[in-house]
Design a protein around this motif. Sequence first.
Motif, PDB file in Angstrom:
ATOM      1  N   LEU A 355       0.668  -1.390  -0.497  1.00 15.54           N
ATOM      2  CA  LEU A 355      -0.389   0.287   0.066  1.00 15.54           C
ATOM      3  C   LEU A 355       1.145   0.834   0.341  1.00 15.54           C
ATOM      4  N   LEU A 356       1.967   1.389   0.942  1.00 15.50           N
ATOM      5  CA  LEU A 356       2.731   2.625   1.294  1.00 15.50           C
ATOM      6  C   LEU A 356       3.909   2.105   0.079  1.00 15.50           C
ATOM      7  N   GLY A 357       3.685   1.535  -0.977  1.00 14.88           N
ATOM      8  CA  GLY A 357       5.174   1.364  -2.108  1.00 14.88           C
ATOM      9  C   GLY A 357       3.949   1.917  -3.491  1.00 14.88           C
ATOM     10  N   ALA A 358       2.835   1.965  -3.218  1.00 14.69           N
ATOM     11  CA  ALA A 358       2.067   2.133  -4.472  1.00 14.69           C
ATOM     12  C   ALA A 358       2.089   4.130  -4.266  1.00 14.69           C
ATOM     13  N   ALA A 359       2.298   4.918  -3.423  1.00 13.02           N
ATOM     14  CA  ALA A 359       1.935   5.841  -3.290  1.00 13.02           C
ATOM     15  C   ALA A 359       2.337   6.891  -3.774  1.00 13.02           C
ATOM     16  N   PRO A 360       4.229   6.652  -3.879  1.00 14.27           N
ATOM     17  CA  PRO A 360       5.265   7.346  -4.669  1.00 14.27           C
ATOM     18  C   PRO A 360       3.887   7.306  -6.985  1.00 14.27           C
ATOM     19  N   GLY A 361       3.742   7.246  -6.746  1.00 17.25           N
ATOM     20  CA  GLY A 361       2.816   6.205  -8.323  1.00 17.25           C
ATOM     21  C   GLY A 361       1.662   7.684  -8.352  1.00 17.25           C
ATOM     22  N   GLY A 362       1.027   8.320  -7.073  1.00 21.00           N
ATOM     23  CA  GLY A 362       0.104   9.116  -7.401  1.00 21.00           C
ATOM     24  C   GLY A 362       0.629  10.566  -7.784  1.00 21.00           C
ATOM     25  N   GLU A 363      -0.850  11.612  -7.955  1.00 22.36           N
ATOM     26  CA  GLU A 363      -1.010  12.279  -8.198  1.00 22.36           C
ATOM     27  C   GLU A 363       0.249  13.162  -6.974  1.00 22.36           C
ATOM     28  N   PRO A 364       0.867  14.456  -7.081  1.00 21.91           N
ATOM     29  CA  PRO A 364       1.585  15.138  -6.403  1.00 21.91           C
ATOM     30  C   PRO A 364       0.341  15.560  -5.493  1.00 21.91           C
ATOM     31  N   ASP A 365      -0.577  16.022  -5.570  1.00 19.55           N
ATOM     32  CA  ASP A 365      -1.204  16.588  -4.340  1.00 19.55           C
ATOM     33  C   ASP A 365      -2.816  14.969  -4.528  1.00 19.55           C
ATOM     34  N   ALA A 366      -2.344  14.100  -4.631  1.00 21.42           N
ATOM     35  CA  ALA A 366      -2.758  12.897  -4.320  1.00 21.42           C
ATOM     36  C   ALA A 366      -4.389  13.391  -4.908  1.00 21.42           C
ATOM     37  N   GLY A 367      -4.396  13.359  -5.905  1.00 18.39           N
ATOM     38  CA  GLY A 367      -5.483  13.615  -7.075  1.00 18.39           C
ATOM     39  C   GLY A 367      -6.511  13.605  -6.550  1.00 18.39           C
ATOM     40  N   GLY A 368      -7.097  14.936  -5.430  1.00 21.18           N
ATOM     41  CA  GLY A 368      -7.823  16.145  -5.094  1.00 21.18           C
ATOM     42  C   GLY A 368      -9.013  14.882  -4.019  1.00 21.18           C
ATOM     43  N   ILE A 369      -7.732  13.835  -3.379  1.00 24.10           N
ATOM     44  CA  ILE A 369      -8.434  13.114  -2.215  1.00 24.10           C
ATOM     45  C   ILE A 369      -7.899  13.367  -1.178  1.00 24.10           C
ATOM     46  N   VAL A 370      -8.907  13.424   0.330  1.00 23.23           N
ATOM     47  CA  VAL A 370      -8.165  13.857   1.032  1.00 23.23           C
ATOM     48  C   VAL A 370      -8.721  12.861   2.452  1.00 23.23           C
ATOM     49  N   ALA A 371      -7.276  12.421   2.945  1.00 30.65           N
ATOM     50  CA  ALA A 371      -7.720  11.582   4.460  1.00 30.65           C
ATOM     51  C   ALA A 371      -6.854  12.622   5.388  1.00 30.65           C
ATOM     52  N   TYR A 372      -8.352  12.272   6.531  1.00 34.81           N
ATOM     53  CA  TYR A 372      -8.080  12.248   8.432  1.00 34.81           C
ATOM     54  C   TYR A 372      -8.082  11.450   9.007  1.00 34.81           C
ATOM     55  N   ASN A 373      -6.663  11.040   9.116  1.00 32.63           N
ATOM     56  CA  ASN A 373      -6.964  10.156  10.594  1.00 32.63           C
ATOM     57  C   ASN A 373      -7.327  10.220  11.744  1.00 32.63           C
ATOM     58  N   GLN A 374      -7.863  11.363  12.186  1.00 29.49           N
ATOM     59  CA  GLN A 374      -8.037  11.037  13.361  1.00 29.49           C
ATOM     60  C   GLN A 374      -9.296  10.276  14.243  1.00 29.49           C
ATOM     61  N   VAL A 375      -8.389   9.143  14.641  1.00 31.16           N
ATOM     62  CA  VAL A 375      -8.742   8.287  15.116  1.00 31.16           C
ATOM     63  C   VAL A 375     -10.125   8.525  16.710  1.00 31.16           C
ATOM     64  N   SER A 376      -8.645   9.666  17.383  1.00 31.91           N
ATOM     65  CA  SER A 376      -9.331  10.371  18.122  1.00 31.91           C
ATOM     66  C   SER A 376      -8.769  11.923  18.829  1.00 31.91           C
ATOM     67  N   GLY A 377      -9.719  12.826  19.094  1.00 29.49           N
ATOM     68  CA  GLY A 377      -8.689  14.112  19.630  1.00 29.49           C
ATOM     69  C   GLY A 377      -7.924  14.202  19.278  1.00 29.49           C
ATOM     70  N   GLU A 378      -7.459  15.521  18.602  1.00 27.10           N
ATOM     71  CA  GLU A 378      -6.563  16.144  18.322  1.00 27.10           C
ATOM     72  C   GLU A 378      -6.452  17.187  18.505  1.00 27.10           C
ATOM     73  N   PRO A 379      -5.927  18.182  19.613  1.00 32.31           N
ATOM     74  CA  PRO A 379      -5.485  19.464  19.856  1.00 32.31           C
ATOM     75  C   PRO A 379      -4.833  20.379  18.869  1.00 32.31           C
ATOM     76  N   VAL A 380      -3.946  19.901  18.174  1.00 33.04           N
ATOM     77  CA  VAL A 380      -3.421  20.676  17.530  1.00 33.04           C
ATOM     78  C   VAL A 380      -4.783  20.708  16.394  1.00 33.04           C
ATOM     79  N   ALA A 381      -5.110  20.376  16.275  1.00 33.32           N
ATOM     80  CA  ALA A 381      -5.927  20.468  14.491  1.00 33.32           C
ATOM     81  C   ALA A 381      -7.558  21.249  15.919  1.00 33.32           C
ATOM     82  N   HIS A 382      -7.587  21.318  17.226  1.00 36.10           N
ATOM     83  CA  HIS A 382      -8.858  21.745  17.141  1.00 36.10           C
ATOM     84  C   HIS A 382      -9.965  20.829  17.273  1.00 36.10           C
ATOM     85  N   LEU A 383      -9.454  19.501  17.604  1.00 29.42           N
ATOM     86  CA  LEU A 383     -10.418  18.634  17.556  1.00 29.42           C
ATOM     87  C   LEU A 383     -10.994  18.702  18.791  1.00 29.42           C
ATOM     88  N   ASP A 384     -11.955  17.739  19.156  1.00 25.18           N
ATOM     89  CA  ASP A 384     -12.349  17.131  20.234  1.00 25.18           C
ATOM     90  C   ASP A 384     -11.893  16.186  20.100  1.00 25.18           C
TER      91      ASP A 384
END
Length: 562
Positions: A355-384
Amino acid sequence: MEQGSPRTDAARTLTEGRAVLGIELGSTRIKAVLVDADLTPLAQGSHAWENDLADGTWTYPLDAVETGLQAAVASVLADAEARHGVRPSTLGALGVSAMMHGYVALDAAGELLVPFRTWRNTSTGPAAAELTARLGVNIPLRWSVAHLVQAVLDDEPHLARLARLTTLAGYVHHRLTGRHVLGVGDASGMFPVDPVTRGYDADRLAATDALLAEHGHALRLAELLPTPLVAGADAGTLTEAGARYLDPTGTLRAGVPVAAPEGDAGTGMVATAAVRPRTGNVSVGTSIFAMVVLEQPLARVHPEIDVVTTPAGDLVAMVHCNNGASELGAWAALLGELTSALGTPATSDDVFAALLGAAPGGEPDAGGIVAYNQVSGEPVAHLDAGAPLVVRTPGSRLTLANLARAQAYGVFATLSLGLRALAEEGVVIDSLRAHGGIFRTAGVAQRFCAAAVGAPVVVGETAGEGGAWGMAVLADLRREVASGAGIVPDLGDHLDRVVGARSATSVVEPDPVDAAGYATYLARYEAGLEAVRVAARTLTPPPPTADALVAAGAATSGRTDA
C-alpha cells in the motif's frame, strides 16, 4: 563452530551476563530487545496489546501491563535461546520506556487509585487552560499535571489518598527497583523542567501548589512527582521482587543496574542520535511527533508546542499529534482481508509495504483526495473528538496510488500545522531524523516527510527498531557509568560515538514537486477539518443519561419500576 564467530561471541555475551535489555511499552506493542556491547541486536521479542475505552477513558489495565511485560520478556529470552543456544540469567543493564504523559495515581501502598489515564485522553481542557495562563508555558491536555488539576477541579474523591503520581514508565520502574524516579525527558512531560537545574521548575511548582490550595487541596506537587534524573544517572538496581515482576519463571536474577525510565519521545531522540541544537527527530507510530532541540527558549507560548527536554535535560520543542499511522494501518488491514478473500493471503507487513509502495505513483496532490486520520481527538487541529474520513470531490481521481498518497500525507498533515509555530519563531532545523515502522518501506514515508516538514530527513538503519533499542542504548550508558568512574558523559558525544558510528544513513531533501503537491493537499486538508468536527459530533453516540443507566440496570436485574 569456529572460535570467534558471531554466534559464539553472542552466546558468550549472553552467558556472561553482558547483554543489555531495552523494553518499550508502546501504544500497540510492548517490545523488548537484547543488544551486545556494539549495540547490535542479539534477540528481540514483543507482545501485542491495545488500549481500552472504559467509561469514556482511554486506559490500559495494570494487570495487562504486567502480563504484557512478562510476555515480551519471555519472547526475547526465548528468541535468544533459539538463535544462540543461551537463555540469559542476568544482564549487564536494563531499562524501560513507555508512552509519555498521562496519569498514574497511587496511594502510599502503591495501589492504583483510579484507572491509568493515558496521553490519549483529552478531557482536561479547563485544567490545561488554567495552568497555561498561570504558569506562562503551554500545558497540553495530556500532561500529568493537567490530569491532576482536572481531578482537583472535578473534586475527585481519590485525591484524599493520593501519595504518588507518575507515568507508565515510572510505574514499571518502581516495580522493578522500588525507586520513585523518572528520566528527565519523561519528567518534562509531567511538569515543566528547568534546563539549568535539570529538575522541576521551582517557581512553577510553587504557583501550582498555590492553585491547588485555592481549590481547597493541600497537595504538595514536589512530594507527589518522581525525581527527575539525567541519562546515565543512578536510578537503582533490579530487586528480587522486580526480577519476578519481569520474569516469573525465576530465570532473571536481581542486582542488575537499571537506567532511568524514559518516555517514547526521549528514546526516539536517542535512537536517531538527535539531541543537539538545530537537529531533531520525527517519530511515527499510533501518534506522531517531532522533537526539535532549541538553541534558546521560545519567545512566547504556542498552544501547538510542548516544551520538554532531551534525556540530558536540554530544551526541546515538541509538536505532538495524537493520531499517526493507525488509520493507514487500518486501510492496510482492510486490503489484507481483500487479498485473503481473493485466495491470495499476504502478511500484514507485506500488505502495508504494498500500500505504501503504491503512493509514489500517485499525483503530487493525491489527485484531490484528502484523508483524515483522527481516530481520537486532536488538540493541534482543535478537534475534541475523532472521526476518520476519506473525502474527495466528484472530479478527484480515485486510484490506489492516489488513495495511498492521501493516507500517507494524512499521517504528516497535522504535524505540519503544528510546525508552523516554530517557523514563526525563527527556529532553524538543519535536519530531522526519522524513525518508526513506517520508514521501513524504503524511501516512501521519508520522501513525504521531507515535503511535510520542509527540511532534509535522515533515516538510519535503526529507524525501524524504535524505542526499545533507544532504551537499550540508555541502559548501556548506565552500565558504562556504573562500571567506570561514575562520571556521566555528554549525551551528544556519547551518541555520536555509539550510535552514529554504527548506523548507515540515507538523506532525502524535500522534492519541489512533492512539496508543491503537499502544500495543495494541506490547504484542502485544513479547509476541510470542519467535516471531521461535524462527523465526530453527529456520528459519535452521546453518553447515556442517568435515566438510561437506571433503566439499563433495571433490565439487567430483571426488575422494572412500577
